[in-house]
Scaffold this motif. Structure first.
Motif, PDB file in Angstrom:
ATOM      1  N   PHE A  72       0.838  -1.209   0.000  1.00 41.22           N
ATOM      2  CA  PHE A  72       0.000   0.000   0.000  1.00 41.22           C
ATOM      3  C   PHE A  72       0.869   1.254   0.000  1.00 41.22           C
ATOM      4  CE2 PHE A  72      -2.408   3.304   2.322  1.00 41.22           C
ATOM      5  CZ  PHE A  72      -3.486   3.435   1.456  1.00 41.22           C
ATOM      6  N   TRP A  73       1.898   1.290   0.881  1.00 38.82           N
ATOM      7  CA  TRP A  73       2.787   2.459   0.892  1.00 38.82           C
ATOM      8  C   TRP A  73       3.433   2.649  -0.475  1.00 38.82           C
ATOM      9  CZ3 TRP A  73       0.648   4.263   4.734  1.00 38.82           C
ATOM     10  CH2 TRP A  73       0.632   3.730   6.008  1.00 38.82           C
ATOM     11  N   ALA A  74       3.915   1.545  -1.057  1.00 41.63           N
ATOM     12  CA  ALA A  74       4.580   1.622  -2.361  1.00 41.63           C
ATOM     13  C   ALA A  74       3.617   2.099  -3.442  1.00 41.63           C
ATOM     14  CB  ALA A  74       5.162   0.252  -2.733  1.00 41.63           C
ATOM     15  N   LEU A  75       2.393   1.563  -3.415  1.00 41.51           N
ATOM     16  CA  LEU A  75       1.388   1.939  -4.415  1.00 41.51           C
ATOM     17  C   LEU A  75       1.084   3.429  -4.351  1.00 41.51           C
ATOM     18  CD1 LEU A  75      -0.814   0.805  -6.478  1.00 41.51           C
ATOM     19  CD2 LEU A  75      -2.367   0.904  -4.537  1.00 41.51           C
ATOM     20  N   MET A  76       0.889   3.958  -3.139  1.00 45.31           N
ATOM     21  CA  MET A  76       0.517   5.366  -2.990  1.00 45.31           C
ATOM     22  C   MET A  76       1.681   6.296  -3.339  1.00 45.31           C
ATOM     23  SD  MET A  76      -2.586   4.982  -2.448  1.00 45.31           S
ATOM     24  CE  MET A  76      -2.912   6.750  -2.493  1.00 45.31           C
ATOM     25  N   VAL A  77       2.907   5.859  -3.056  1.00 45.97           N
ATOM     26  CA  VAL A  77       4.059   6.637  -3.507  1.00 45.97           C
ATOM     27  C   VAL A  77       4.086   6.680  -5.036  1.00 45.97           C
ATOM     28  CG1 VAL A  77       6.584   6.685  -3.638  1.00 45.97           C
ATOM     29  CG2 VAL A  77       5.465   6.246  -1.448  1.00 45.97           C
ATOM     30  N   GLY A  78       3.744   5.559  -5.655  1.00 49.96           N
ATOM     31  CA  GLY A  78       3.679   5.513  -7.116  1.00 49.96           C
ATOM     32  C   GLY A  78       2.654   6.473  -7.679  1.00 49.96           C
ATOM     33  N   TYR A  79       1.476   6.514  -7.075  1.00 50.60           N
ATOM     34  CA  TYR A  79       0.449   7.456  -7.531  1.00 50.60           C
ATOM     35  C   TYR A  79       0.902   8.900  -7.331  1.00 50.60           C
ATOM     36  CZ  TYR A  79      -3.288   4.111  -8.483  1.00 50.60           C
ATOM     37  OH  TYR A  79      -4.065   3.119  -9.038  1.00 50.60           O
ATOM     38  N   LEU A  80       1.614   9.150  -6.240  1.00 50.17           N
ATOM     39  CA  LEU A  80       2.120  10.498  -5.984  1.00 50.17           C
ATOM     40  C   LEU A  80       3.140  10.903  -7.043  1.00 50.17           C
ATOM     41  CD1 LEU A  80       1.933  12.850  -3.945  1.00 50.17           C
ATOM     42  CD2 LEU A  80       3.853  11.815  -2.723  1.00 50.17           C
ATOM     43  N   VAL A  81       4.018   9.986  -7.416  1.00 47.88           N
ATOM     44  CA  VAL A  81       5.007  10.254  -8.461  1.00 47.88           C
ATOM     45  C   VAL A  81       4.316  10.511  -9.798  1.00 47.88           C
ATOM     46  CG1 VAL A  81       6.893   9.237  -9.814  1.00 47.88           C
ATOM     47  CG2 VAL A  81       6.857   8.989  -7.322  1.00 47.88           C
ATOM     48  N   ASN A  82       3.228   9.783 -10.061  1.00 46.52           N
ATOM     49  CA  ASN A  82       2.483   9.982 -11.308  1.00 46.52           C
ATOM     50  C   ASN A  82       1.916  11.395 -11.426  1.00 46.52           C
ATOM     51  OD1 ASN A  82       2.777   7.617 -12.768  1.00 46.52           O
ATOM     52  ND2 ASN A  82       1.038   6.600 -11.790  1.00 46.52           N
ATOM     53  N   MET A  83       1.691  12.046 -10.271  1.00 52.07           N
ATOM     54  CA  MET A  83       1.197  13.420 -10.315  1.00 52.07           C
ATOM     55  C   MET A  83       2.234  14.369 -10.901  1.00 52.07           C
ATOM     56  SD  MET A  83      -1.889  13.324  -9.152  1.00 52.07           S
ATOM     57  CE  MET A  83      -2.172  15.071  -8.950  1.00 52.07           C
ATOM     58  N   LEU A  84       3.511  13.965 -10.833  1.00 51.21           N
ATOM     59  CA  LEU A  84       4.588  14.782 -11.391  1.00 51.21           C
ATOM     60  C   LEU A  84       5.061  14.254 -12.733  1.00 51.21           C
ATOM     61  CD1 LEU A  84       6.718  17.045 -11.129  1.00 51.21           C
ATOM     62  CD2 LEU A  84       8.172  15.410  -9.903  1.00 51.21           C
ATOM     63  N   ILE A  85       5.271  12.928 -12.800  1.00 53.49           N
ATOM     64  CA  ILE A  85       5.818  12.320 -14.020  1.00 53.49           C
ATOM     65  C   ILE A  85       4.872  11.216 -14.482  1.00 53.49           C
ATOM     66  CG2 ILE A  85       7.852  11.268 -15.083  1.00 53.49           C
ATOM     67  CD1 ILE A  85       9.418  12.156 -12.581  1.00 53.49           C
ATOM     68  N   PRO A  86       4.131  11.427 -15.565  1.00 52.83           N
ATOM     69  CA  PRO A  86       3.189  10.402 -16.036  1.00 52.83           C
ATOM     70  C   PRO A  86       3.861   9.057 -16.284  1.00 52.83           C
ATOM     71  CG  PRO A  86       2.894  12.463 -17.237  1.00 52.83           C
ATOM     72  CD  PRO A  86       4.133  12.620 -16.417  1.00 52.83           C
ATOM     73  N   ARG A  87       3.236   7.985 -15.759  1.00 54.97           N
ATOM     74  CA  ARG A  87       3.649   6.597 -15.931  1.00 54.97           C
ATOM     75  C   ARG A  87       4.899   6.224 -15.133  1.00 54.97           C
ATOM     76  NH1 ARG A  87      -0.573   7.304 -17.018  1.00 54.97           N
ATOM     77  NH2 ARG A  87      -1.689   7.185 -18.987  1.00 54.97           N
ATOM     78  N   ALA A  88       5.600   7.203 -14.557  1.00 49.69           N
ATOM     79  CA  ALA A  88       6.801   6.875 -13.785  1.00 49.69           C
ATOM     80  C   ALA A  88       6.457   6.228 -12.451  1.00 49.69           C
ATOM     81  CB  ALA A  88       7.643   8.127 -13.548  1.00 49.69           C
ATOM     82  N   GLY A  89       5.222   6.393 -12.017  1.00 53.87           N
ATOM     83  CA  GLY A  89       4.816   5.822 -10.740  1.00 53.87           C
ATOM     84  C   GLY A  89       4.880   4.305 -10.706  1.00 53.87           C
ATOM     85  N   GLU A  90       4.717   3.668 -11.861  1.00 52.29           N
ATOM     86  CA  GLU A  90       4.762   2.205 -11.902  1.00 52.29           C
ATOM     87  C   GLU A  90       6.161   1.698 -11.556  1.00 52.29           C
ATOM     88  OE1 GLU A  90       1.948   1.410 -11.975  1.00 52.29           O
ATOM     89  OE2 GLU A  90       0.803   2.669 -13.318  1.00 52.29           O
ATOM     90  N   VAL A  91       7.167   2.406 -12.046  1.00 56.66           N
ATOM     91  CA  VAL A  91       8.542   2.042 -11.716  1.00 56.66           C
ATOM     92  C   VAL A  91       8.867   2.459 -10.286  1.00 56.66           C
ATOM     93  CG1 VAL A  91      10.966   2.353 -12.343  1.00 56.66           C
ATOM     94  CG2 VAL A  91       9.222   2.268 -14.136  1.00 56.66           C
ATOM     95  N   ALA A  92       8.343   3.621  -9.884  1.00 58.20           N
ATOM     96  CA  ALA A  92       8.640   4.146  -8.545  1.00 58.20           C
ATOM     97  C   ALA A  92       8.146   3.199  -7.455  1.00 58.20           C
ATOM     98  CB  ALA A  92       8.003   5.524  -8.379  1.00 58.20           C
ATOM     99  N   ARG A  93       6.934   2.653  -7.618  1.00 56.30           N
ATOM    100  CA  ARG A  93       6.430   1.768  -6.564  1.00 56.30           C
ATOM    101  C   ARG A  93       7.232   0.473  -6.487  1.00 56.30           C
ATOM    102  NH1 ARG A  93       1.015  -1.479  -8.306  1.00 56.30           N
ATOM    103  NH2 ARG A  93       0.634  -0.607 -10.363  1.00 56.30           N
ATOM    104  N   CYS A  94       7.759   0.021  -7.621  1.00 56.00           N
ATOM    105  CA  CYS A  94       8.638  -1.157  -7.598  1.00 56.00           C
ATOM    106  C   CYS A  94       9.949  -0.813  -6.892  1.00 56.00           C
ATOM    107  CB  CYS A  94       8.923  -1.623  -9.024  1.00 56.00           C
ATOM    108  SG  CYS A  94       7.459  -2.204  -9.917  1.00 56.00           S
TER     109      CYS A  94
END
Length: 338
Positions: free
Chosen positions: A82-104
């Motif tokens: 859950f923490w990883a997923l929400m960090v990914g969504y937060l990153v997506n607010m700045l960089i589109p599609r980068a959140g998928e890599v960020a949560r990993c």
């Protein structure tokens, strides 16, 4: 996450496009109109929508955990995913599609998992979402067939579309064959090169992640949660529609169509679907008799509620991840010393 100059330019261009679309849509909407709509809105329904939507994020994290744990001896808890997923969504607010890599990357830092394998689970998860999105579109089409047919007639010429596909089909097939030949040649020519070997290792881990669904302990839970996620998407928007006077009389099937259009808007490669979500939601609401201003105000309320969740829970998740990393770092250092 470090970005190159080229990536920063792409981010700024994407953000500029999103801001321009948003400005163009709302330049004629007075702030007083939005404030009046918020005053008339039911905080109960909007609050319930936010609560249900947050639950949806947790269920999504639980579903992702099922895929990850399929290949792990030491299972990770839902809280970590859950923490990883929400960090990914937060990153997506700045960089589109980068959140998928960020949560990993978050799970790599907190649990030492391989990013390549995690990306395989993410792509599988997104593929399942796409499948369900298509099913939801079919459902919406069957319930609101006349609306879809009218929109199709206004926006798309089916005959022209068929002609384009037939004209360019040979070119498309030829391009795919050429790409396959180039990949085969590169693989044969440089198969002993270090980069190729790293790529092959990445692909093996990636495919292993895709196959994790066949090794899950709770397959029924995976598919059931996938259904529930889309039910929650619908409830999130339906509750807000009940809380706003201008949309309170919309039928559930109408809200389903609005949700479909909003989901399509969120796919656009702009930060958080800014602009594209608002444009498509407002457009479809106008076909149901709402004014342009009412449609845009509804869109901004729905989108803002989601942004609020992502920002608040995303920041909390960042703090949680930082705390976990600080706790796990001394243990890692101790192992290295030994």
């Amino acid at each position: 996450m470090k970005l190159s100059l080229k990536q920063w330019i792409q981010v700024l261009v994407s953000l500029s496009v999103a801001v321009w679309i948003f400005w163009f849509l709302y330049k004629d909407i007075k702030m007083e109109s939005l404030l009046d709509a918020l005053q008339q809105a039911s905080l109960f329904w909007i609050g319930l929508s936010i609560l249900v939507s947050t639950l949806g994020f947790w269920i999504r994290a639980w579903r992702w955990k099922l895929l990850i744990n399929a290949d792990l001896d030491e299972k990770i808890p839902t809280s970590r995913s859950f923490w990883a997923l929400m960090v990914g969504y937060l990153v997506n607010m700045l960089i589109p599609r980068a959140g998928e890599v960020a949560r990993c990357g978050v799970l790599k830092n907190t649990n030492g998992l391989q990013v390549s394998k995690l990306l395989g689970t993410v792509i599988l998860e997104r593929s399942v979402d796409l499948l369900f999105m298509i099913l939801v579109i079919v459902l919406a089409f069957s319930l609101e067939r006349d609306v879809f047919l009218d929109l199709t007639a206004d926006l798309i010429s089916v005959d022209n579309l068929k002609g384009i596909l037939l004209d360019y089909l040979p070119l498309l097939i030829g391009g795919i064959l050429l790409l396959l030949i180039i990949i085969y040649w590169v693989k044969r020519r440089y198969r002993d090169h270090g980069l190729v070997q790293k790529f092959q290792h990445f692909m093996r881990e990636f495919i292993s992640g895709l196959k994790s669904v066949s090794r899950m302990e709770h397959r029924m839970g995976f598919w059931l949660s996938s259904v529930i996620i889309w039910v929650i998407y619908f409830l999130m928007m339906y509750f807000i529609s009940l809380g706003i006077p201008s949309t309170a009389n919309l039928s559930p099937s109408s809200v389903l169509v609005v949700m479909v259009m909003g989901s399509i808007g969120m796919i656009a490669p702009v930060q958080g679907g800014i602009g594209t979500f608002h444009a498509l939601v407002a457009f479809i609401l106008m076909t149901y008799g709402l004014s342009e201003e009412e449609g845009k105000i509804f869109a901004v309320i729905v989108h803002s509620s989601q942004v609020l969740i992502v920002v608040v829970v995303g920041v909390i998740s960042l703090l949680a991840v930082a705390k976990i990393s600080l706790i796990s770092k001394p243990a890692t250092d101790e192992l290295r010393i030994k």
